[in-house]
Design a protein around this motif. Structure first.
Motif, PDB file in Angstrom:
ATOM      1  N   MET A 186     -19.109  42.857 -41.646  1.00 27.41           N
ATOM      2  CA  MET A 186     -18.846  41.878 -40.593  1.00 27.41           C
ATOM      3  C   MET A 186     -17.367  41.789 -40.252  1.00 27.41           C
ATOM      4  O   MET A 186     -16.990  41.465 -39.127  1.00 27.41           O
ATOM      5  N   SER A 187     -16.529  42.123 -41.208  1.00 28.92           N
ATOM      6  CA  SER A 187     -15.087  42.032 -40.981  1.00 28.92           C
ATOM      7  C   SER A 187     -14.543  43.170 -40.129  1.00 28.92           C
ATOM      8  O   SER A 187     -13.371  43.129 -39.727  1.00 28.92           O
ATOM      9  N   MET A 188     -15.355  44.170 -39.852  1.00 27.22           N
ATOM     10  CA  MET A 188     -14.895  45.304 -39.047  1.00 27.22           C
ATOM     11  C   MET A 188     -14.526  44.889 -37.625  1.00 27.22           C
ATOM     12  O   MET A 188     -13.951  45.670 -36.872  1.00 27.22           O
ATOM     13  N   ILE A 189     -14.853  43.656 -37.256  1.00 26.37           N
ATOM     14  CA  ILE A 189     -14.491  43.177 -35.928  1.00 26.37           C
ATOM     15  C   ILE A 189     -12.986  43.114 -35.750  1.00 26.37           C
ATOM     16  O   ILE A 189     -12.471  43.116 -34.622  1.00 26.37           O
ATOM     17  N   VAL A 190     -12.234  43.098 -36.864  1.00 28.46           N
ATOM     18  CA  VAL A 190     -10.774  43.054 -36.779  1.00 28.46           C
ATOM     19  C   VAL A 190     -10.238  44.284 -36.066  1.00 28.46           C
ATOM     20  O   VAL A 190      -9.305  44.199 -35.252  1.00 28.46           O
ATOM     21  N   PHE A 191     -10.826  45.451 -36.319  1.00 29.24           N
ATOM     22  CA  PHE A 191     -10.321  46.683 -35.727  1.00 29.24           C
ATOM     23  C   PHE A 191     -10.498  46.727 -34.210  1.00 29.24           C
ATOM     24  O   PHE A 191      -9.530  46.993 -33.493  1.00 29.24           O
ATOM     25  N   PRO A 192     -11.705  46.499 -33.670  1.00 28.64           N
ATOM     26  CA  PRO A 192     -11.809  46.522 -32.199  1.00 28.64           C
ATOM     27  C   PRO A 192     -10.972  45.452 -31.524  1.00 28.64           C
ATOM     28  O   PRO A 192     -10.440  45.678 -30.428  1.00 28.64           O
ATOM     29  N   LEU A 193     -10.843  44.279 -32.140  1.00 31.82           N
ATOM     30  CA  LEU A 193      -9.998  43.245 -31.540  1.00 31.82           C
ATOM     31  C   LEU A 193      -8.546  43.691 -31.466  1.00 31.82           C
ATOM     32  O   LEU A 193      -7.845  43.417 -30.487  1.00 31.82           O
ATOM     33  N   THR A 194      -8.098  44.399 -32.502  1.00 34.93           N
ATOM     34  CA  THR A 194      -6.715  44.880 -32.504  1.00 34.93           C
ATOM     35  C   THR A 194      -6.520  46.013 -31.504  1.00 34.93           C
ATOM     36  O   THR A 194      -5.546  46.031 -30.749  1.00 34.93           O
ATOM     37  N   PHE A 195      -7.456  46.948 -31.487  1.00 32.29           N
ATOM     38  CA  PHE A 195      -7.323  48.079 -30.567  1.00 32.29           C
ATOM     39  C   PHE A 195      -7.469  47.644 -29.109  1.00 32.29           C
ATOM     40  O   PHE A 195      -6.865  48.234 -28.223  1.00 32.29           O
ATOM     41  N   MET A 196      -8.290  46.613 -28.875  1.00 34.32           N
ATOM     42  CA  MET A 196      -8.486  46.135 -27.507  1.00 34.32           C
ATOM     43  C   MET A 196      -7.524  44.985 -27.189  1.00 34.32           C
ATOM     44  O   MET A 196      -7.875  43.991 -26.584  1.00 34.32           O
ATOM     45  N   SER A 197      -6.294  45.168 -27.634  1.00 35.45           N
ATOM     46  CA  SER A 197      -5.220  44.233 -27.327  1.00 35.45           C
ATOM     47  C   SER A 197      -4.035  45.046 -26.814  1.00 35.45           C
ATOM     48  O   SER A 197      -4.165  46.231 -26.516  1.00 35.45           O
ATOM     49  N   ASN A 198      -2.884  44.415 -26.737  1.00 40.76           N
ATOM     50  CA  ASN A 198      -1.694  45.130 -26.296  1.00 40.76           C
ATOM     51  C   ASN A 198      -0.885  45.651 -27.472  1.00 40.76           C
ATOM     52  O   ASN A 198       0.320  45.899 -27.348  1.00 40.76           O
ATOM     53  N   ALA A 199      -1.539  45.804 -28.635  1.00 39.85           N
ATOM     54  CA  ALA A 199      -0.821  46.202 -29.845  1.00 39.85           C
ATOM     55  C   ALA A 199      -0.285  47.621 -29.762  1.00 39.85           C
ATOM     56  O   ALA A 199       0.827  47.899 -30.227  1.00 39.85           O
ATOM     57  N   PHE A 200      -1.034  48.539 -29.150  1.00 43.04           N
ATOM     58  CA  PHE A 200      -0.649  49.949 -29.178  1.00 43.04           C
ATOM     59  C   PHE A 200      -0.393  50.545 -27.791  1.00 43.04           C
ATOM     60  O   PHE A 200       0.326  51.534 -27.670  1.00 43.04           O
ATOM     61  N   VAL A 201      -1.000  49.965 -26.778  1.00 42.91           N
ATOM     62  CA  VAL A 201      -0.890  50.513 -25.425  1.00 42.91           C
ATOM     63  C   VAL A 201      -0.486  49.393 -24.470  1.00 42.91           C
ATOM     64  O   VAL A 201      -1.015  48.281 -24.562  1.00 42.91           O
ATOM     65  N   PRO A 202       0.446  49.654 -23.553  1.00 48.47           N
ATOM     66  CA  PRO A 202       0.812  48.628 -22.564  1.00 48.47           C
ATOM     67  C   PRO A 202      -0.391  48.193 -21.745  1.00 48.47           C
ATOM     68  O   PRO A 202      -1.228  49.013 -21.346  1.00 48.47           O
ATOM     69  N   THR A 203      -0.503  46.911 -21.501  1.00 45.08           N
ATOM     70  CA  THR A 203      -1.665  46.360 -20.800  1.00 45.08           C
ATOM     71  C   THR A 203      -1.819  46.939 -19.400  1.00 45.08           C
ATOM     72  O   THR A 203      -2.940  47.179 -18.933  1.00 45.08           O
ATOM     73  N   GLU A 204      -0.704  47.191 -18.723  1.00 42.83           N
ATOM     74  CA  GLU A 204      -0.769  47.656 -17.338  1.00 42.83           C
ATOM     75  C   GLU A 204      -1.359  49.047 -17.195  1.00 42.83           C
ATOM     76  O   GLU A 204      -1.731  49.462 -16.087  1.00 42.83           O
ATOM     77  N   THR A 205      -1.482  49.799 -18.283  1.00 43.81           N
ATOM     78  CA  THR A 205      -2.075  51.137 -18.208  1.00 43.81           C
ATOM     79  C   THR A 205      -3.594  51.107 -18.347  1.00 43.81           C
ATOM     80  O   THR A 205      -4.245  52.137 -18.242  1.00 43.81           O
ATOM     81  N   MET A 206      -4.173  49.936 -18.587  1.00 46.41           N
ATOM     82  CA  MET A 206      -5.606  49.816 -18.812  1.00 46.41           C
ATOM     83  C   MET A 206      -6.353  49.510 -17.514  1.00 46.41           C
ATOM     84  O   MET A 206      -5.751  49.155 -16.502  1.00 46.41           O
ATOM     85  N   SER A 207      -7.667  49.651 -17.566  1.00 41.35           N
ATOM     86  CA  SER A 207      -8.494  49.313 -16.415  1.00 41.35           C
ATOM     87  C   SER A 207      -8.491  47.806 -16.202  1.00 41.35           C
ATOM     88  O   SER A 207      -8.119  47.032 -17.091  1.00 41.35           O
ATOM     89  N   ASP A 208      -8.942  47.380 -15.025  1.00 39.88           N
ATOM     90  CA  ASP A 208      -8.937  45.948 -14.700  1.00 39.88           C
ATOM     91  C   ASP A 208      -9.807  45.148 -15.660  1.00 39.88           C
ATOM     92  O   ASP A 208      -9.428  44.050 -16.102  1.00 39.88           O
ATOM     93  N   THR A 209     -10.983  45.697 -15.995  1.00 37.49           N
ATOM     94  CA  THR A 209     -11.886  44.991 -16.909  1.00 37.49           C
ATOM     95  C   THR A 209     -11.261  44.837 -18.285  1.00 37.49           C
ATOM     96  O   THR A 209     -11.309  43.764 -18.894  1.00 37.49           O
ATOM     97  N   LEU A 210     -10.662  45.914 -18.767  1.00 42.41           N
ATOM     98  CA  LEU A 210     -10.043  45.871 -20.087  1.00 42.41           C
ATOM     99  C   LEU A 210      -8.814  44.960 -20.092  1.00 42.41           C
ATOM    100  O   LEU A 210      -8.557  44.256 -21.074  1.00 42.41           O
ATOM    101  N   GLN A 211      -8.083  44.955 -18.987  1.00 44.15           N
ATOM    102  CA  GLN A 211      -6.931  44.056 -18.887  1.00 44.15           C
ATOM    103  C   GLN A 211      -7.367  42.602 -18.980  1.00 44.15           C
ATOM    104  O   GLN A 211      -6.675  41.772 -19.594  1.00 44.15           O
TER     105      GLN A 211
END
Length: 265
Positions: A186-211
Protein backbone atom coordinates in the motif's frame (compact mmCIF):
# COMPACT_ATOMS: atom_id res chain seq x y z
CA UNK A 1 -3.19 17.60 50.36
CA UNK A 2 -6.21 18.29 48.18
CA UNK A 3 -7.53 15.88 45.59
CA UNK A 4 -6.67 18.39 42.85
CA UNK A 5 -3.03 18.52 43.95
CA UNK A 6 -2.84 14.74 44.25
CA UNK A 7 -4.28 14.24 40.76
CA UNK A 8 -1.86 16.81 39.34
CA UNK A 9 1.10 14.98 40.90
CA UNK A 10 -0.12 11.65 39.55
CA UNK A 11 -0.53 13.09 36.07
CA UNK A 12 2.95 14.61 36.27
CA UNK A 13 4.47 11.33 37.38
CA UNK A 14 2.52 9.45 34.72
CA UNK A 15 3.75 11.83 32.02
CA UNK A 16 7.32 11.54 33.28
CA UNK A 17 7.08 7.75 33.26
CA UNK A 18 5.61 7.75 29.74
CA UNK A 19 8.45 9.93 28.46
CA UNK A 20 11.03 7.70 30.15
CA UNK A 21 9.46 4.54 28.70
CA UNK A 22 9.27 6.13 25.27
CA UNK A 23 12.96 7.04 25.31
CA UNK A 24 13.75 3.50 26.46
CA UNK A 25 11.82 2.07 23.52
CA UNK A 26 13.60 4.47 21.17
CA UNK A 27 16.94 3.28 22.56
CA UNK A 28 15.80 -0.32 22.05
CA UNK A 29 15.13 0.43 18.40
CA UNK A 30 18.60 1.94 18.04
CA UNK A 31 20.18 -1.16 19.58
CA UNK A 32 18.17 -3.30 17.21
CA UNK A 33 19.55 -1.36 14.26
CA UNK A 34 23.08 -1.76 15.59
CA UNK A 35 22.64 -5.53 15.88
CA UNK A 36 21.01 -5.82 12.45
CA UNK A 37 22.67 -3.08 10.37
CA UNK A 38 21.11 -4.48 7.20
CA UNK A 39 17.95 -2.64 8.26
CA UNK A 40 19.75 0.57 7.27
CA UNK A 41 20.68 -0.67 3.79
CA UNK A 42 17.78 1.21 2.23
CA UNK A 43 18.69 4.34 4.19
CA UNK A 44 22.26 4.35 2.88
CA UNK A 45 21.68 2.82 -0.56
CA UNK A 46 18.55 4.49 -1.94
CA UNK A 47 19.63 8.14 -1.59
CA UNK A 48 23.00 7.44 -3.21
CA UNK A 49 21.73 5.25 -6.05
CA UNK A 50 18.68 7.37 -6.89
CA UNK A 51 20.61 10.64 -6.82
CA UNK A 52 23.38 9.38 -9.09
CA UNK A 53 20.99 7.51 -11.41
CA UNK A 54 18.47 10.30 -11.99
CA UNK A 55 21.06 13.05 -12.28
CA UNK A 56 23.43 11.43 -14.75
CA UNK A 57 20.78 9.62 -16.79
CA UNK A 58 18.28 12.46 -17.22
CA UNK A 59 20.28 15.61 -16.51
CA UNK A 60 21.45 16.10 -20.09
CA UNK A 61 18.07 15.28 -21.61
CA UNK A 62 16.05 17.54 -19.32
CA UNK A 63 18.35 20.50 -18.67
CA UNK A 64 21.01 20.06 -21.33
CA UNK A 65 23.73 19.68 -18.71
CA UNK A 66 24.09 17.74 -15.47
CA UNK A 67 25.24 20.80 -13.50
CA UNK A 68 22.22 22.80 -14.68
CA UNK A 69 19.95 19.95 -13.62
CA UNK A 70 21.27 19.70 -10.06
CA UNK A 71 19.36 22.73 -8.63
CA UNK A 72 16.15 21.21 -9.97
CA UNK A 73 16.61 17.53 -9.12
CA UNK A 74 18.41 17.60 -5.75
CA UNK A 75 15.45 19.09 -3.83
CA UNK A 76 13.23 16.48 -5.48
CA UNK A 77 15.64 13.69 -4.59
CA UNK A 78 15.79 14.93 -1.00
CA UNK A 79 12.02 14.70 -0.75
CA UNK A 80 11.79 11.27 -2.35
CA UNK A 81 14.64 9.75 -0.32
CA UNK A 82 13.14 10.81 3.00
CA UNK A 83 9.49 10.07 2.20
CA UNK A 84 10.39 6.53 1.13
CA UNK A 85 11.91 6.05 4.58
CA UNK A 86 8.60 6.94 6.25
CA UNK A 87 7.10 3.75 4.81
CA UNK A 88 9.27 1.64 7.09
CA UNK A 89 7.46 2.90 10.18
CA UNK A 90 4.35 0.94 9.28
CA UNK A 91 6.30 -2.08 8.05
CA UNK A 92 8.33 -2.30 11.25
CA UNK A 93 5.22 -1.80 13.35
CA UNK A 94 3.44 -4.66 11.64
CA UNK A 95 6.48 -6.95 11.90
CA UNK A 96 6.74 -6.36 15.65
CA UNK A 97 3.05 -7.11 16.09
CA UNK A 98 3.24 -10.25 13.95
CA UNK A 99 6.29 -11.65 15.77
CA UNK A 100 4.71 -11.17 19.19
CA UNK A 101 7.05 -8.43 20.38
CA UNK A 102 4.15 -6.23 21.38
CA UNK A 103 2.58 -9.11 23.29
CA UNK A 104 5.69 -9.20 25.46
CA UNK A 105 5.52 -5.43 25.91
CA UNK A 106 2.01 -5.81 27.32
CA UNK A 107 3.36 -7.88 30.18
CA UNK A 108 5.84 -5.18 31.17
CA UNK A 109 5.05 -2.32 33.58
CA UNK A 110 5.48 0.37 30.94
CA UNK A 111 3.26 2.95 29.30
CA UNK A 112 1.26 1.24 26.58
CA UNK A 113 1.95 4.02 24.10
CA UNK A 114 5.75 3.86 24.61
CA UNK A 115 6.58 1.26 21.89
CA UNK A 116 4.71 3.26 19.25
CA UNK A 117 6.11 6.62 20.30
CA UNK A 118 9.64 5.21 20.62
CA UNK A 119 9.54 3.80 17.09
CA UNK A 120 8.41 7.12 15.65
CA UNK A 121 11.21 8.96 17.44
CA UNK A 122 13.84 6.53 16.17
CA UNK A 123 12.60 6.88 12.61
CA UNK A 124 13.60 10.54 12.62
CA UNK A 125 17.20 9.29 12.71
CA UNK A 126 16.58 7.42 9.48
CA UNK A 127 15.21 10.56 7.87
CA UNK A 128 18.21 12.57 9.04
CA UNK A 129 20.66 10.02 7.63
CA UNK A 130 18.86 9.91 4.27
CA UNK A 131 18.81 13.73 4.11
CA UNK A 132 22.47 14.00 5.02
CA UNK A 133 23.53 11.41 2.45
CA UNK A 134 21.52 13.07 -0.34
CA UNK A 135 23.00 16.49 0.42
CA UNK A 136 26.53 15.08 0.75
CA UNK A 137 26.35 13.24 -2.56
CA UNK A 138 24.95 16.33 -4.27
CA UNK A 139 27.84 18.43 -2.93
CA UNK A 140 30.43 16.06 -4.41
CA UNK A 141 28.48 16.17 -7.68
CA UNK A 142 28.96 19.93 -7.77
CA UNK A 143 25.71 21.27 -6.33
CA UNK A 144 26.18 24.52 -4.43
CA UNK A 145 22.85 25.78 -2.99
CA UNK A 146 22.66 29.55 -3.32
CA UNK A 147 20.42 29.79 -0.28
CA UNK A 148 23.32 29.05 2.05
CA UNK A 149 23.86 26.52 4.81
CA UNK A 150 21.16 27.97 7.06
CA UNK A 151 18.40 27.55 4.50
CA UNK A 152 19.72 24.12 3.52
CA UNK A 153 19.41 22.99 7.14
CA UNK A 154 15.91 24.50 7.29
CA UNK A 155 15.00 22.58 4.12
CA UNK A 156 16.28 19.35 5.69
CA UNK A 157 14.28 20.01 8.85
CA UNK A 158 11.18 20.69 6.78
CA UNK A 159 11.39 17.45 4.83
CA UNK A 160 12.21 15.46 7.99
CA UNK A 161 9.23 17.01 9.75
CA UNK A 162 6.92 16.22 6.84
CA UNK A 163 8.20 12.64 6.67
CA UNK A 164 7.57 12.27 10.40
CA UNK A 165 4.02 13.55 9.91
CA UNK A 166 3.42 11.12 7.04
CA UNK A 167 4.86 8.28 9.12
CA UNK A 168 1.74 8.53 11.30
CA UNK A 169 -0.29 7.50 8.26
CA UNK A 170 1.86 4.44 7.64
CA UNK A 171 1.92 3.65 11.35
CA UNK A 172 -1.88 3.51 11.23
CA UNK A 173 -1.72 1.25 8.19
CA UNK A 174 0.80 -0.93 10.02
CA UNK A 175 -1.49 -1.30 13.02
CA UNK A 176 -4.60 -2.26 11.06
CA UNK A 177 -3.03 -4.17 8.16
CA UNK A 178 -2.86 -7.96 8.07
CA UNK A 179 0.83 -8.31 7.23
CA UNK A 180 4.03 -6.33 6.72
CA UNK A 181 3.99 -7.12 2.99
CA UNK A 182 0.54 -5.59 2.63
CA UNK A 183 1.79 -2.42 4.35
CA UNK A 184 4.70 -2.21 1.95
CA UNK A 185 2.37 -2.81 -0.99
CA UNK A 186 0.00 0.00 0.00
CA UNK A 187 2.92 2.32 0.60
CA UNK A 188 3.99 2.12 -3.05
CA UNK A 189 1.73 5.11 -3.64
CA UNK A 190 4.68 7.27 -2.53
CA UNK A 191 6.52 6.59 -5.79
CA UNK A 192 3.81 7.63 -8.29
CA UNK A 193 3.01 10.70 -6.20
CA UNK A 194 6.66 11.72 -6.31
CA UNK A 195 7.13 11.00 -10.00
CA UNK A 196 3.88 12.78 -10.87
CA UNK A 197 5.07 15.99 -9.26
CA UNK A 198 7.61 18.63 -10.20
CA UNK A 199 10.39 16.75 -8.40
CA UNK A 200 12.27 15.60 -11.51
CA UNK A 201 10.74 17.33 -14.54
CA UNK A 202 9.65 20.97 -14.98
CA UNK A 203 5.87 21.24 -14.88
CA UNK A 204 5.68 23.27 -18.09
CA UNK A 205 7.04 20.34 -20.12
CA UNK A 206 4.08 18.12 -19.18
CA UNK A 207 0.70 17.70 -20.82
CA UNK A 208 -2.22 19.85 -19.66
CA UNK A 209 -3.86 16.96 -17.79
CA UNK A 210 -0.66 16.04 -16.00
CA UNK A 211 0.02 19.69 -15.18
CA UNK A 212 -3.37 19.87 -13.48
CA UNK A 213 -2.57 16.83 -11.33
CA UNK A 214 0.88 18.16 -10.50
CA UNK A 215 -0.66 21.45 -9.40
CA UNK A 216 -2.79 19.70 -6.75
CA UNK A 217 -0.22 17.09 -5.77
CA UNK A 218 0.92 17.82 -2.18
CA UNK A 219 4.42 16.58 -3.01
CA UNK A 220 4.71 19.47 -5.48
CA UNK A 221 4.24 22.02 -2.71
CA UNK A 222 6.89 20.33 -0.55
CA UNK A 223 9.41 20.14 -3.41
CA UNK A 224 8.79 23.77 -4.37
CA UNK A 225 9.24 24.86 -0.76
CA UNK A 226 12.54 22.97 -0.58
CA UNK A 227 13.72 24.54 -3.86
CA UNK A 228 12.86 28.04 -2.65
CA UNK A 229 14.85 27.46 0.52
CA UNK A 230 17.91 25.83 -1.03
CA UNK A 231 18.20 27.69 -4.33
CA UNK A 232 16.94 31.14 -3.38
CA UNK A 233 16.97 31.35 0.39
CA UNK A 234 13.32 32.38 0.49
CA UNK A 235 10.28 31.21 2.42
CA UNK A 236 7.23 31.33 0.19
CA UNK A 237 3.59 30.35 0.20
CA UNK A 238 4.47 26.72 -0.59
CA UNK A 239 6.42 26.55 2.68
CA UNK A 240 3.38 27.75 4.63
CA UNK A 241 1.03 25.30 2.91
CA UNK A 242 3.45 22.43 3.55
CA UNK A 243 3.83 23.19 7.25
CA UNK A 244 0.07 23.56 7.70
CA UNK A 245 -0.56 20.29 5.85
CA UNK A 246 1.99 18.46 8.02
CA UNK A 247 0.37 19.77 11.19
CA UNK A 248 -3.09 18.75 9.95
CA UNK A 249 -1.84 15.24 9.13
CA UNK A 250 -0.47 14.82 12.65
CA UNK A 251 -3.63 16.21 14.26
CA UNK A 252 -5.81 13.82 12.25
CA UNK A 253 -3.76 10.62 12.06
CA UNK A 254 -1.94 10.67 15.40
CA UNK A 255 -5.18 10.21 17.41
CA UNK A 256 -6.45 7.60 14.92
CA UNK A 257 -3.18 5.68 15.12
CA UNK A 258 -3.03 5.84 18.90
CA UNK A 259 -6.64 4.70 19.20
CA UNK A 260 -6.14 1.76 16.84
CA UNK A 261 -2.87 0.88 18.52
CA UNK A 262 -4.33 0.93 22.03
CA UNK A 263 -7.08 -1.44 20.93
CA UNK A 264 -4.47 -3.91 19.71
CA UNK A 265 -2.26 -3.77 22.79
Amino acid sequence: MSNTTTNALREKQSLRLTIRNTLTMAYRALLRIRRTPEKLVDVFLLPVVFTLLFTYMFGGAISGDVQDYLPHVIPGMLVQAVLVMSVMTGVQMREDMDTGVFDRFKSLPIARIAPLAGALITDTLRYAIASGLTLTISYFMGYRPEGGIGYVLLAALLVIGCAWAISWIFALIGVIARSASSVQGMSMIVFPLTFMSNAFVPTETMSDTLQWFVSINPITYLVTAIRDLMNAGTIGWDFTITVVAAVVIVLVFAPLTVRAYMKRV
